[in-house]
Design a protein around this motif. Structure first.
Motif, PDB file in Angstrom:
ATOM      1  N   ARG A  55      -4.400   8.572  11.741  1.00 49.94           N
ATOM      2  CA  ARG A  55      -4.275   7.854  13.011  1.00 49.94           C
ATOM      3  C   ARG A  55      -5.617   7.368  13.543  1.00 49.94           C
ATOM      4  NH1 ARG A  55       0.895   8.798  14.856  1.00 49.94           N
ATOM      5  NH2 ARG A  55       1.965  10.576  13.896  1.00 49.94           N
ATOM      6  N   ASN A  56      -6.725   7.882  13.006  1.00 48.26           N
ATOM      7  CA  ASN A  56      -8.046   7.499  13.500  1.00 48.26           C
ATOM      8  C   ASN A  56      -8.656   6.314  12.750  1.00 48.26           C
ATOM      9  OD1 ASN A  56      -8.228   9.579  15.485  1.00 48.26           O
ATOM     10  ND2 ASN A  56      -8.606  11.054  13.842  1.00 48.26           N
ATOM     11  N   VAL A  57      -8.001   5.821  11.716  1.00 51.26           N
ATOM     12  CA  VAL A  57      -8.511   4.665  10.984  1.00 51.26           C
ATOM     13  C   VAL A  57      -8.406   3.426  11.879  1.00 51.26           C
ATOM     14  CG1 VAL A  57      -8.166   3.136   9.019  1.00 51.26           C
ATOM     15  CG2 VAL A  57      -7.944   5.606   8.724  1.00 51.26           C
ATOM     16  N   GLU A  58      -9.539   2.796  12.171  1.00 52.29           N
ATOM     17  CA  GLU A  58      -9.564   1.617  13.040  1.00 52.29           C
ATOM     18  C   GLU A  58      -9.880   0.338  12.278  1.00 52.29           C
ATOM     19  OE1 GLU A  58     -11.908   2.009  16.545  1.00 52.29           O
ATOM     20  OE2 GLU A  58     -11.282   4.076  16.930  1.00 52.29           O
ATOM     21  N   ASN A  59     -10.646   0.448  11.197  1.00 51.87           N
ATOM     22  CA  ASN A  59     -11.067  -0.736  10.452  1.00 51.87           C
ATOM     23  C   ASN A  59     -10.980  -0.478   8.954  1.00 51.87           C
ATOM     24  OD1 ASN A  59     -12.142  -2.446  12.752  1.00 51.87           O
ATOM     25  ND2 ASN A  59     -13.392  -0.607  13.005  1.00 51.87           N
ATOM     26  N   LEU A  60     -10.724  -1.546   8.207  1.00 51.07           N
ATOM     27  CA  LEU A  60     -10.754  -1.499   6.757  1.00 51.07           C
ATOM     28  C   LEU A  60     -11.920  -2.342   6.268  1.00 51.07           C
ATOM     29  CD1 LEU A  60      -6.954  -2.003   5.965  1.00 51.07           C
ATOM     30  CD2 LEU A  60      -8.236   0.146   5.917  1.00 51.07           C
ATOM     31  N   PRO A  61     -12.453  -2.044   5.086  1.00 46.96           N
ATOM     32  CA  PRO A  61     -13.552  -2.874   4.559  1.00 46.96           C
ATOM     33  C   PRO A  61     -13.085  -4.298   4.290  1.00 46.96           C
ATOM     34  CG  PRO A  61     -12.749  -1.324   2.905  1.00 46.96           C
ATOM     35  CD  PRO A  61     -12.108  -0.935   4.190  1.00 46.96           C
ATOM     36  N   GLU A  62     -14.018  -5.246   4.338  1.00 47.52           N
ATOM     37  CA  GLU A  62     -13.676  -6.654   4.117  1.00 47.52           C
ATOM     38  C   GLU A  62     -13.046  -6.868   2.745  1.00 47.52           C
ATOM     39  OE1 GLU A  62     -13.728  -9.347   6.065  1.00 47.52           O
ATOM     40  OE2 GLU A  62     -14.227  -8.011   7.732  1.00 47.52           O
ATOM     41  N   THR A  63     -13.556  -6.151   1.751  1.00 49.66           N
ATOM     42  CA  THR A  63     -12.967  -6.198   0.410  1.00 49.66           C
ATOM     43  C   THR A  63     -12.888  -4.779  -0.127  1.00 49.66           C
ATOM     44  OG1 THR A  63     -15.144  -6.539  -0.587  1.00 49.66           O
ATOM     45  CG2 THR A  63     -13.821  -8.507  -0.133  1.00 49.66           C
ATOM     46  N   LEU A  64     -11.920  -4.546  -0.980  1.00 51.33           N
ATOM     47  CA  LEU A  64     -11.738  -3.241  -1.593  1.00 51.33           C
ATOM     48  C   LEU A  64     -12.086  -3.396  -3.072  1.00 51.33           C
ATOM     49  CD1 LEU A  64     -10.795  -0.441  -0.647  1.00 51.33           C
ATOM     50  CD2 LEU A  64      -8.492  -1.047  -1.402  1.00 51.33           C
ATOM     51  N   LEU A  65     -13.267  -2.924  -3.442  1.00 54.30           N
ATOM     52  CA  LEU A  65     -13.744  -3.091  -4.814  1.00 54.30           C
ATOM     53  C   LEU A  65     -13.224  -1.947  -5.673  1.00 54.30           C
ATOM     54  CD1 LEU A  65     -17.424  -4.143  -3.980  1.00 54.30           C
ATOM     55  CD2 LEU A  65     -15.518  -5.623  -4.642  1.00 54.30           C
ATOM     56  N   CYS A  66     -11.971  -2.050  -6.038  1.00 55.35           N
ATOM     57  CA  CYS A  66     -11.315  -0.994  -6.814  1.00 55.35           C
ATOM     58  C   CYS A  66     -10.539  -1.642  -7.955  1.00 55.35           C
ATOM     59  CB  CYS A  66     -10.382  -0.180  -5.933  1.00 55.35           C
ATOM     60  SG  CYS A  66     -11.189   0.688  -4.578  1.00 55.35           S
ATOM     61  N   PRO A  67     -11.214  -2.035  -9.031  1.00 56.79           N
ATOM     62  CA  PRO A  67     -10.541  -2.760 -10.112  1.00 56.79           C
ATOM     63  C   PRO A  67      -9.491  -1.937 -10.851  1.00 56.79           C
ATOM     64  CG  PRO A  67     -12.781  -2.159 -10.749  1.00 56.79           C
ATOM     65  CD  PRO A  67     -12.653  -1.855  -9.291  1.00 56.79           C
ATOM     66  N   ASN A  68      -9.530  -0.595 -10.709  1.00 57.21           N
ATOM     67  CA  ASN A  68      -8.576   0.260 -11.412  1.00 57.21           C
ATOM     68  C   ASN A  68      -7.462   0.778 -10.502  1.00 57.21           C
ATOM     69  OD1 ASN A  68     -10.122   0.166 -13.854  1.00 57.21           O
ATOM     70  ND2 ASN A  68     -11.525   1.673 -12.964  1.00 57.21           N
ATOM     71  N   LEU A  69      -7.492   0.378  -9.240  1.00 56.73           N
ATOM     72  CA  LEU A  69      -6.556   0.933  -8.270  1.00 56.73           C
ATOM     73  C   LEU A  69      -5.124   0.469  -8.561  1.00 56.73           C
ATOM     74  CD1 LEU A  69      -6.594   2.695  -5.679  1.00 56.73           C
ATOM     75  CD2 LEU A  69      -6.574   0.571  -4.367  1.00 56.73           C
ATOM     76  N   GLU A  70      -4.209   1.449  -8.633  1.00 56.03           N
ATOM     77  CA  GLU A  70      -2.805   1.154  -8.887  1.00 56.03           C
ATOM     78  C   GLU A  70      -1.905   1.486  -7.700  1.00 56.03           C
ATOM     79  OE1 GLU A  70      -1.391   2.909 -12.478  1.00 56.03           O
ATOM     80  OE2 GLU A  70      -3.044   2.134 -13.689  1.00 56.03           O
ATOM     81  N   THR A  71      -2.319   2.439  -6.864  1.00 53.10           N
ATOM     82  CA  THR A  71      -1.506   2.867  -5.722  1.00 53.10           C
ATOM     83  C   THR A  71      -2.366   2.910  -4.472  1.00 53.10           C
ATOM     84  OG1 THR A  71      -0.066   4.220  -7.128  1.00 53.10           O
ATOM     85  CG2 THR A  71      -0.081   4.721  -4.767  1.00 53.10           C
ATOM     86  N   LEU A  72      -1.886   2.280  -3.391  1.00 52.62           N
ATOM     87  CA  LEU A  72      -2.616   2.287  -2.121  1.00 52.62           C
ATOM     88  C   LEU A  72      -1.642   2.551  -0.984  1.00 52.62           C
ATOM     89  CD1 LEU A  72      -5.104   1.816  -0.321  1.00 52.62           C
ATOM     90  CD2 LEU A  72      -4.579  -0.641  -0.386  1.00 52.62           C
ATOM     91  N   PHE A  73      -1.898   3.637  -0.247  1.00 53.29           N
ATOM     92  CA  PHE A  73      -1.158   3.942   0.979  1.00 53.29           C
ATOM     93  C   PHE A  73      -2.072   3.695   2.170  1.00 53.29           C
ATOM     94  CE2 PHE A  73       2.157   7.312  -0.528  1.00 53.29           C
ATOM     95  CZ  PHE A  73       2.627   6.409  -1.475  1.00 53.29           C
ATOM     96  N   VAL A  74      -1.619   2.883   3.118  1.00 52.55           N
ATOM     97  CA  VAL A  74      -2.277   2.746   4.421  1.00 52.55           C
ATOM     98  C   VAL A  74      -1.177   2.985   5.451  1.00 52.55           C
ATOM     99  CG1 VAL A  74      -3.677   1.295   5.932  1.00 52.55           C
ATOM    100  CG2 VAL A  74      -3.868   1.044   3.448  1.00 52.55           C
ATOM    101  N   ARG A  75      -0.894   4.256   5.737  1.00 49.11           N
ATOM    102  CA  ARG A  75       0.282   4.640   6.524  1.00 49.11           C
ATOM    103  C   ARG A  75      -0.112   5.298   7.838  1.00 49.11           C
ATOM    104  NH1 ARG A  75       5.599   5.691   3.712  1.00 49.11           N
ATOM    105  NH2 ARG A  75       5.974   6.824   5.640  1.00 49.11           N
ATOM    106  N   GLU A  76       0.686   4.986   8.869  1.00 44.69           N
ATOM    107  CA  GLU A  76       0.545   5.624  10.178  1.00 44.69           C
ATOM    108  C   GLU A  76      -0.880   5.506  10.730  1.00 44.69           C
ATOM    109  OE1 GLU A  76       2.258   9.521  10.424  1.00 44.69           O
ATOM    110  OE2 GLU A  76       3.905   8.994   9.074  1.00 44.69           O
ATOM    111  N   CYS A  77      -1.504   4.373  10.449  1.00 48.31           N
ATOM    112  CA  CYS A  77      -2.836   4.095  11.004  1.00 48.31           C
ATOM    113  C   CYS A  77      -2.624   3.361  12.334  1.00 48.31           C
ATOM    114  CB  CYS A  77      -3.660   3.267  10.023  1.00 48.31           C
ATOM    115  SG  CYS A  77      -3.954   4.102   8.449  1.00 48.31           S
ATOM    116  N   SER A  78      -2.344   4.129  13.365  1.00 52.08           N
ATOM    117  CA  SER A  78      -1.895   3.550  14.629  1.00 52.08           C
ATOM    118  C   SER A  78      -2.985   2.792  15.385  1.00 52.08           C
ATOM    119  CB  SER A  78      -1.320   4.653  15.520  1.00 52.08           C
ATOM    120  OG  SER A  78      -2.262   5.686  15.718  1.00 52.08           O
ATOM    121  N   LYS A  79      -4.250   2.972  15.018  1.00 50.56           N
ATOM    122  CA  LYS A  79      -5.340   2.235  15.670  1.00 50.56           C
ATOM    123  C   LYS A  79      -5.746   0.992  14.886  1.00 50.56           C
ATOM    124  CE  LYS A  79      -7.313   6.304  17.962  1.00 50.56           C
ATOM    125  NZ  LYS A  79      -8.531   7.117  18.160  1.00 50.56           N
TER     126      LYS A  79
END
Length: 435
Positions: A55-79
């Motif tokens: 719930r404390n996540v307020e900002n995400l990076p401009e780009t996500l440099l994760c060439p191997n990433l297969e699963t991403l959860f951004v859940r219940e980030c109310s801010k």
């Protein structure tokens, strides 16, 4: 939901990270670990699974440099209010994206269309008004969840039709709330009907016109697992043919809520080629069910906040019903009408034989579930509140108690109940509980 002991969870993460040798394969930010720990990890490119569940996540990076990433959860980030335009640019292998319950996000970046490998997308409980047209590019998408997006007004034409790998589509709204798609549902139904790949659909419908459209979508009827009729203010009587019931072979749940003018649901049995017993010039519902003209798989029914709804006699065509919830239907006097065309003997062997859970609340006019006793061989729980005119339950000495766990209700209601005789009263009294 799954509940897991923290030690088992830690062991699973340890095993996935090659016994701790590759710790950055899984990055987790939750209410315990905090976001700073994730930000301090330098080797983002090693991540294969990432969860930002805080719930404390307020900002995400401009780009996500994760060439191997297969699963991403951004859940219940109310801010969290926005997703940067380039956020999805450098995660080409992403297969699972879950943005559920990030309520303050109102718009998705066009870059989401670059996720060509994406197979699973959950946008439920967000505040987005419009789906980006770039979703058309997600040719590998197999599962799409759009549940409880009450701000949603626009699904661009052709977007759903372009998802040629789509197998599961879910868009339902809870407790009588509807989104802003009214008037565009017919197009959505047409596109779902045209998809050859789809096999499981959950959907809310909000108008008589959309119901009429659904009746003409033969393929789609066979793919619907959960159907919610919500806020259909122009619907007075819902008429369903027995052939419609036959095609709804996968339907497990049927909810009807906040349909202010709806009075009843009628099942019209086609008589062509009919062989069986006819009562009052209408085939007996019991023989109709035996002939396959019924809800094949309906397990759960909810009816609520329909002030003119009179009865639920149509449920005699739901022989496998397990859970029934009825609330706030001020005009309802009977659950199953006595003139349903079913004899007392037939009723005992066919009505509510699989029912496990029965809940009745805020039904001020309700006098009867059914005029004659039923066997209820599977019944486990009965909950009754604010039904002051319900003085008798359809129980007798033959009604099963071997699975019964409780009958819950106000003590005043329990004291007013009338019984066939003292033996029946003594049989069921031990199961009473007050809430």
């Amino acid at each position: 939901m799954v509940k897991m002991h923290d030690l088992i969870r830690d062991m699973a993460l340890w095993l996935y990270s090659e016994c701790g040798m590759e710790k950055n394969k899984v990055l987790v930010c939750n209410k315990v670990s905090g976001l700073k720990e994730v930000q301090e990890i330098s080797k983002w490119k090693e991540a294969e699974r990432m969860s930002l569940w805080d719930r404390n996540v307020e900002n995400l990076p401009e780009t996500l440099l994760c060439p191997n990433l297969e699963t991403l959860f951004v859940r219940e980030c109310s801010k969290l209010k926005t997703i940067p335009s380039g956020f999805f640019q450098f995660i080409p292998l992403l297969r699972v994206l879950d943005l559920c319950c990030s309520h303050r996000i109102t718009e998705l970046p066009a870059g989401i269309g670059e996720l060509k490998a994406l197979e699973y997308l959950n946008l439920s409980s967000m505040d987005i008004r419009e789906l980006p047209i770039e979703l058309k590019n997600l040719k590998n998408l197999a599962s799409l969840f759009l549940d409880e997006i009450y701000a949603l007004e626009i699904i661009p034409s052709g977007v759903i039709l372009s998802l040629t790998s789509l197998k599961l589509f879910s868009m339902w709204n809870d407790f009588g709330k509807s989104n802003g798609l009214r008037g565009h549902e017919e197009t959505l139904l047409e596109e779902l009907e045209a998809l050859n790949s789809i096999s499981e659909v959950t959907i809310s419908i909000t108008s008589a016109l959309s119901i009429s459209k659904l009746k003409s979508c033969d393929k789609l009827q066979r793919r619907i697992w959960n159907l919610f009729l919500v806020d259909c203010g122009d619907l007075i009587s819902l008429e369903l043919s027995s052939s419609f019931l036959e095609r709804m072979i996968q339907l497990e749940r049927l909810d009807i809520s906040r349909c202010d003018e709806l009075k009843d649901v009628k099942i019209n049995v086609e008589r062509e080629g009919w062989q069986g017993v006819v009562l009052n010039d209408v085939p007996s519902p019991i023989f109709t069910v035996a002939g396959g003209q019924c809800f094949h798989n309906l397990h759960t029914a909810f009816i609520g906040y329909c002030p003119k709804f009179l009865d639920l006699t149509y449920l005699i065509y739901a022989p496998y019903l397990e859970s029934l919830y009825v609330t706030s239907c001020e005009s309802m006097e009977e659950v199953i009408r006595d003139d349903s065309g079913v004899s007392e003997i037939e009723a005992k062997s066919a009505i509510f034989t699989r029912l496990k859970d029965l809940s009745l609340s805020s039904l001020p006019a309700l006098k009867s579930l059914y005029q004659h006793p039923l066997l209820f061989p599977s019944l486990e729980t009965v909950v009754v509140y604010s039904c002051p005119r319900l003085r008798r339950l359809p129980f007798d000495s033959n009604t099963a108690t071997n699975r019964l766990k409780k009958i819950e209700g106000e003590e005043s209601w329990r004291n007013m109940l009338q019984w066939e005789d003292s033996t029946v009263k003594d049989l069921f009294t031990p199961y009473f509980q007050t809430g």
